[in-house]
Write a protein that holds these residues in place. Structure first.
Motif, PDB file in Angstrom:
ATOM      1  N   SER A  78      -8.759 -10.459  21.358  1.00 51.12           N
ATOM      2  CA  SER A  78      -7.493 -10.113  20.715  1.00 51.12           C
ATOM      3  C   SER A  78      -7.459 -10.631  19.280  1.00 51.12           C
ATOM      4  CB  SER A  78      -6.328 -10.731  21.482  1.00 51.12           C
ATOM      5  OG  SER A  78      -6.247 -10.230  22.789  1.00 51.12           O
ATOM      6  N   LEU A  79      -6.680  -9.944  18.471  1.00 56.39           N
ATOM      7  CA  LEU A  79      -6.397 -10.381  17.109  1.00 56.39           C
ATOM      8  C   LEU A  79      -4.969  -9.972  16.780  1.00 56.39           C
ATOM      9  CD1 LEU A  79      -9.535  -9.381  14.968  1.00 56.39           C
ATOM     10  CD2 LEU A  79      -8.742 -11.704  15.454  1.00 56.39           C
ATOM     11  N   ARG A  80      -4.369 -10.696  15.843  1.00 59.05           N
ATOM     12  CA  ARG A  80      -3.056 -10.307  15.339  1.00 59.05           C
ATOM     13  C   ARG A  80      -3.155 -10.177  13.827  1.00 59.05           C
ATOM     14  NH1 ARG A  80       2.432 -13.768  14.468  1.00 59.05           N
ATOM     15  NH2 ARG A  80       3.983 -12.155  14.933  1.00 59.05           N
ATOM     16  N   LEU A  81      -2.922  -8.967  13.345  1.00 50.55           N
ATOM     17  CA  LEU A  81      -2.922  -8.720  11.912  1.00 50.55           C
ATOM     18  C   LEU A  81      -1.511  -8.917  11.363  1.00 50.55           C
ATOM     19  CD1 LEU A  81      -5.099  -5.487  11.707  1.00 50.55           C
ATOM     20  CD2 LEU A  81      -5.825  -7.886  11.820  1.00 50.55           C
ATOM     21  N   SER A  82      -1.444  -9.393  10.139  1.00 55.15           N
ATOM     22  CA  SER A  82      -0.162  -9.569   9.460  1.00 55.15           C
ATOM     23  C   SER A  82      -0.202  -8.847   8.125  1.00 55.15           C
ATOM     24  CB  SER A  82       0.116 -11.054   9.221  1.00 55.15           C
ATOM     25  OG  SER A  82       0.202 -11.762  10.436  1.00 55.15           O
ATOM     26  N   CYS A  83       0.981  -8.453   7.662  1.00 56.92           N
ATOM     27  CA  CYS A  83       1.106  -7.817   6.349  1.00 56.92           C
ATOM     28  C   CYS A  83       2.357  -8.355   5.690  1.00 56.92           C
ATOM     29  CB  CYS A  83       1.185  -6.308   6.506  1.00 56.92           C
ATOM     30  SG  CYS A  83       1.563  -5.422   4.977  1.00 56.92           S
ATOM     31  N   GLU A  84       2.171  -9.005   4.565  1.00 59.32           N
ATOM     32  CA  GLU A  84       3.290  -9.565   3.813  1.00 59.32           C
ATOM     33  C   GLU A  84       3.716  -8.567   2.750  1.00 59.32           C
ATOM     34  OE1 GLU A  84       2.428 -13.304   2.041  1.00 59.32           O
ATOM     35  OE2 GLU A  84       4.445 -13.563   1.226  1.00 59.32           O
ATOM     36  N   ALA A  85       4.983  -8.204   2.763  1.00 62.52           N
ATOM     37  CA  ALA A  85       5.502  -7.189   1.847  1.00 62.52           C
ATOM     38  C   ALA A  85       6.372  -7.807   0.757  1.00 62.52           C
ATOM     39  CB  ALA A  85       6.324  -6.165   2.621  1.00 62.52           C
ATOM     40  N   SER A  86       6.303  -7.231  -0.426  1.00 61.35           N
ATOM     41  CA  SER A  86       7.170  -7.638  -1.526  1.00 61.35           C
ATOM     42  C   SER A  86       7.289  -6.479  -2.515  1.00 61.35           C
ATOM     43  CB  SER A  86       6.622  -8.886  -2.227  1.00 61.35           C
ATOM     44  OG  SER A  86       5.350  -8.638  -2.778  1.00 61.35           O
ATOM     45  N   GLY A  87       8.278  -6.573  -3.396  1.00 59.71           N
ATOM     46  CA  GLY A  87       8.437  -5.558  -4.432  1.00 59.71           C
ATOM     47  C   GLY A  87       9.280  -4.359  -4.028  1.00 59.71           C
ATOM     48  N   PHE A  88       9.799  -4.357  -2.809  1.00 60.70           N
ATOM     49  CA  PHE A  88      10.696  -3.297  -2.366  1.00 60.70           C
ATOM     50  C   PHE A  88      11.568  -3.846  -1.240  1.00 60.70           C
ATOM     51  CE2 PHE A  88       8.683  -1.852   1.681  1.00 60.70           C
ATOM     52  CZ  PHE A  88       7.490  -2.551   1.600  1.00 60.70           C
ATOM     53  N   THR A  89      12.621  -3.089  -0.900  1.00 57.82           N
ATOM     54  CA  THR A  89      13.537  -3.530   0.148  1.00 57.82           C
ATOM     55  C   THR A  89      12.930  -3.188   1.495  1.00 57.82           C
ATOM     56  OG1 THR A  89      15.371  -3.110  -1.377  1.00 57.82           O
ATOM     57  CG2 THR A  89      15.921  -3.501   0.922  1.00 57.82           C
ATOM     58  N   PHE A  90      12.173  -4.130   2.013  1.00 59.62           N
ATOM     59  CA  PHE A  90      11.351  -3.923   3.210  1.00 59.62           C
ATOM     60  C   PHE A  90      12.152  -3.353   4.379  1.00 59.62           C
ATOM     61  CE2 PHE A  90       7.734  -4.573   5.844  1.00 59.62           C
ATOM     62  CZ  PHE A  90       8.151  -5.148   7.039  1.00 59.62           C
ATOM     63  N   ARG A  91      13.352  -3.865   4.588  1.00 65.63           N
ATOM     64  CA  ARG A  91      14.138  -3.498   5.773  1.00 65.63           C
ATOM     65  C   ARG A  91      14.594  -2.047   5.757  1.00 65.63           C
ATOM     66  NH1 ARG A  91      19.475  -3.553   4.192  1.00 65.63           N
ATOM     67  NH2 ARG A  91      19.907  -4.696   2.247  1.00 65.63           N
ATOM     68  N   LEU A  92      14.451  -1.370   4.630  1.00 64.31           N
ATOM     69  CA  LEU A  92      14.907   0.017   4.523  1.00 64.31           C
ATOM     70  C   LEU A  92      13.813   1.043   4.805  1.00 64.31           C
ATOM     71  CD1 LEU A  92      17.222  -0.096   1.369  1.00 64.31           C
ATOM     72  CD2 LEU A  92      17.846  -0.303   3.790  1.00 64.31           C
ATOM     73  N   PHE A  93      12.601   0.579   5.049  1.00 67.79           N
ATOM     74  CA  PHE A  93      11.486   1.509   5.165  1.00 67.79           C
ATOM     75  C   PHE A  93      10.715   1.350   6.467  1.00 67.79           C
ATOM     76  CE2 PHE A  93      11.490   3.438   1.029  1.00 67.79           C
ATOM     77  CZ  PHE A  93      12.190   2.531   0.259  1.00 67.79           C
ATOM     78  N   SER A  94      10.305   2.485   7.028  1.00 63.83           N
ATOM     79  CA  SER A  94       9.325   2.462   8.104  1.00 63.83           C
ATOM     80  C   SER A  94       8.011   1.949   7.552  1.00 63.83           C
ATOM     81  CB  SER A  94       9.120   3.874   8.656  1.00 63.83           C
ATOM     82  OG  SER A  94      10.325   4.399   9.164  1.00 63.83           O
ATOM     83  N   MET A  95       7.167   1.430   8.438  1.00 62.84           N
ATOM     84  CA  MET A  95       5.877   0.899   8.024  1.00 62.84           C
ATOM     85  C   MET A  95       4.787   1.377   8.988  1.00 62.84           C
ATOM     86  SD  MET A  95       6.348  -0.876   5.248  1.00 62.84           S
ATOM     87  CE  MET A  95       4.786  -1.746   5.155  1.00 62.84           C
ATOM     88  N   THR A  96       3.588   1.443   8.483  1.00 58.91           N
ATOM     89  CA  THR A  96       2.480   2.063   9.213  1.00 58.91           C
ATOM     90  C   THR A  96       1.209   1.223   9.081  1.00 58.91           C
ATOM     91  OG1 THR A  96       3.359   4.300   8.973  1.00 58.91           O
ATOM     92  CG2 THR A  96       0.973   4.103   9.185  1.00 58.91           C
ATOM     93  N   TRP A  97       0.398   1.236  10.124  1.00 54.84           N
ATOM     94  CA  TRP A  97      -0.976   0.717  10.066  1.00 54.84           C
ATOM     95  C   TRP A  97      -1.932   1.903  10.124  1.00 54.84           C
ATOM     96  CZ3 TRP A  97      -2.288  -4.170   8.939  1.00 54.84           C
ATOM     97  CH2 TRP A  97      -1.363  -5.182   9.151  1.00 54.84           C
ATOM     98  N   VAL A  98      -2.904   1.883   9.260  1.00 58.88           N
ATOM     99  CA  VAL A  98      -3.958   2.894   9.201  1.00 58.88           C
ATOM    100  C   VAL A  98      -5.288   2.153   9.180  1.00 58.88           C
ATOM    101  CG1 VAL A  98      -4.974   4.754   7.821  1.00 58.88           C
ATOM    102  CG2 VAL A  98      -2.491   4.507   7.922  1.00 58.88           C
ATOM    103  N   ARG A  99      -6.291   2.701   9.819  1.00 55.22           N
ATOM    104  CA  ARG A  99      -7.609   2.078   9.776  1.00 55.22           C
ATOM    105  C   ARG A  99      -8.660   3.073   9.304  1.00 55.22           C
ATOM    106  NH1 ARG A  99      -8.702   1.184  16.290  1.00 55.22           N
ATOM    107  NH2 ARG A  99      -9.111   3.394  16.817  1.00 55.22           N
ATOM    108  N   GLN A 100      -9.725   2.519   8.778  1.00 52.89           N
ATOM    109  CA  GLN A 100     -10.837   3.358   8.321  1.00 52.89           C
ATOM    110  C   GLN A 100     -12.147   2.665   8.639  1.00 52.89           C
ATOM    111  OE1 GLN A 100     -10.685   4.679   4.235  1.00 52.89           O
ATOM    112  NE2 GLN A 100     -12.072   6.374   4.701  1.00 52.89           N
ATOM    113  N   SER A 101     -12.972   3.355   9.418  1.00 54.22           N
ATOM    114  CA  SER A 101     -14.297   2.840   9.757  1.00 54.22           C
ATOM    115  C   SER A 101     -15.280   3.299   8.703  1.00 54.22           C
ATOM    116  CB  SER A 101     -14.730   3.353  11.127  1.00 54.22           C
ATOM    117  OG  SER A 101     -13.782   3.031  12.108  1.00 54.22           O
ATOM    118  N   SER A 102     -16.374   2.579   8.596  1.00 53.60           N
ATOM    119  CA  SER A 102     -17.395   2.907   7.612  1.00 53.60           C
ATOM    120  C   SER A 102     -17.912   4.319   7.854  1.00 53.60           C
ATOM    121  CB  SER A 102     -18.537   1.896   7.720  1.00 53.60           C
ATOM    122  OG  SER A 102     -19.553   2.196   6.811  1.00 53.60           O
ATOM    123  N   GLY A 103     -17.857   5.157   6.821  1.00 52.65           N
ATOM    124  CA  GLY A 103     -18.380   6.501   6.911  1.00 52.65           C
ATOM    125  C   GLY A 103     -17.450   7.515   7.544  1.00 52.65           C
ATOM    126  N   LYS A 104     -16.239   7.078   7.891  1.00 51.61           N
ATOM    127  CA  LYS A 104     -15.284   7.992   8.513  1.00 51.61           C
ATOM    128  C   LYS A 104     -13.999   8.067   7.689  1.00 51.61           C
ATOM    129  CE  LYS A 104     -16.878   7.184  13.254  1.00 51.61           C
ATOM    130  NZ  LYS A 104     -16.475   6.792  14.630  1.00 51.61           N
TER     131      LYS A 104
END
Length: 119
Positions: free
Chosen positions: A17-43
């Motif tokens: 298991s792992l837990r990823l975190s993302c620290e946001a700044s520069g916008f009103t975070f609570r007003l926006f949906s958020m997404t995780w996207v991944r990219q594997s090498s060569g894809k």
């Protein structure tokens, strides 16, 4: 300006298991949906999960559903991705992106954090 900084990636054995975190700044975070996207090498980029601004609606790619959980803390301006039962196929760079099911073709995204799952 929007700033998103991911952390928490690393090398883990299959089934771990792992837990990823993302620290946001520069916008009103609570007003926006958020997404995780991944990219594997060569894809191309793969959408992983999205959460609405209140955390009431969460959607997952079929490849991670039941194993990954997206969450957020609006007071702390943080986005999370808890990943359980990791598989080698989960190996990728994971990006935090502002918006609902957003892709990577935006500057409103982080620099990514690498997740490597060994078999």
């Amino acid at each position: 300006a929007v700033r998103l900084v991911e952390s928490g990636g690393g090398l883990v054995e299959s089934g771990g298991s792992l837990r990823l975190s993302c620290e946001a700044s520069g916008f009103t975070f609570r007003l926006f949906s958020m997404t995780w996207v991944r990219q594997s090498s060569g894809k191309g980029p793969e959408w992983v999960a999205t959460i609405d601004r209140d955390g009431y609606t969460r959607e997952y790619a079929s490849s991670v559903k039941g194993r990954f959980t997206i969450d957020r803390n609006n007071d702390a301006k943080m986005l999370y991705l808890k990943m359980n039962n990791l598989k080698p196929s989960d190996t990728a760079t994971y990006y935090c992106v502002k918006g609902w099911k957003s892709g990577l073709a935006t500057n409103e995204r982080g620099q990514g954090t690498q997740v490597t799952v060994s078999s």
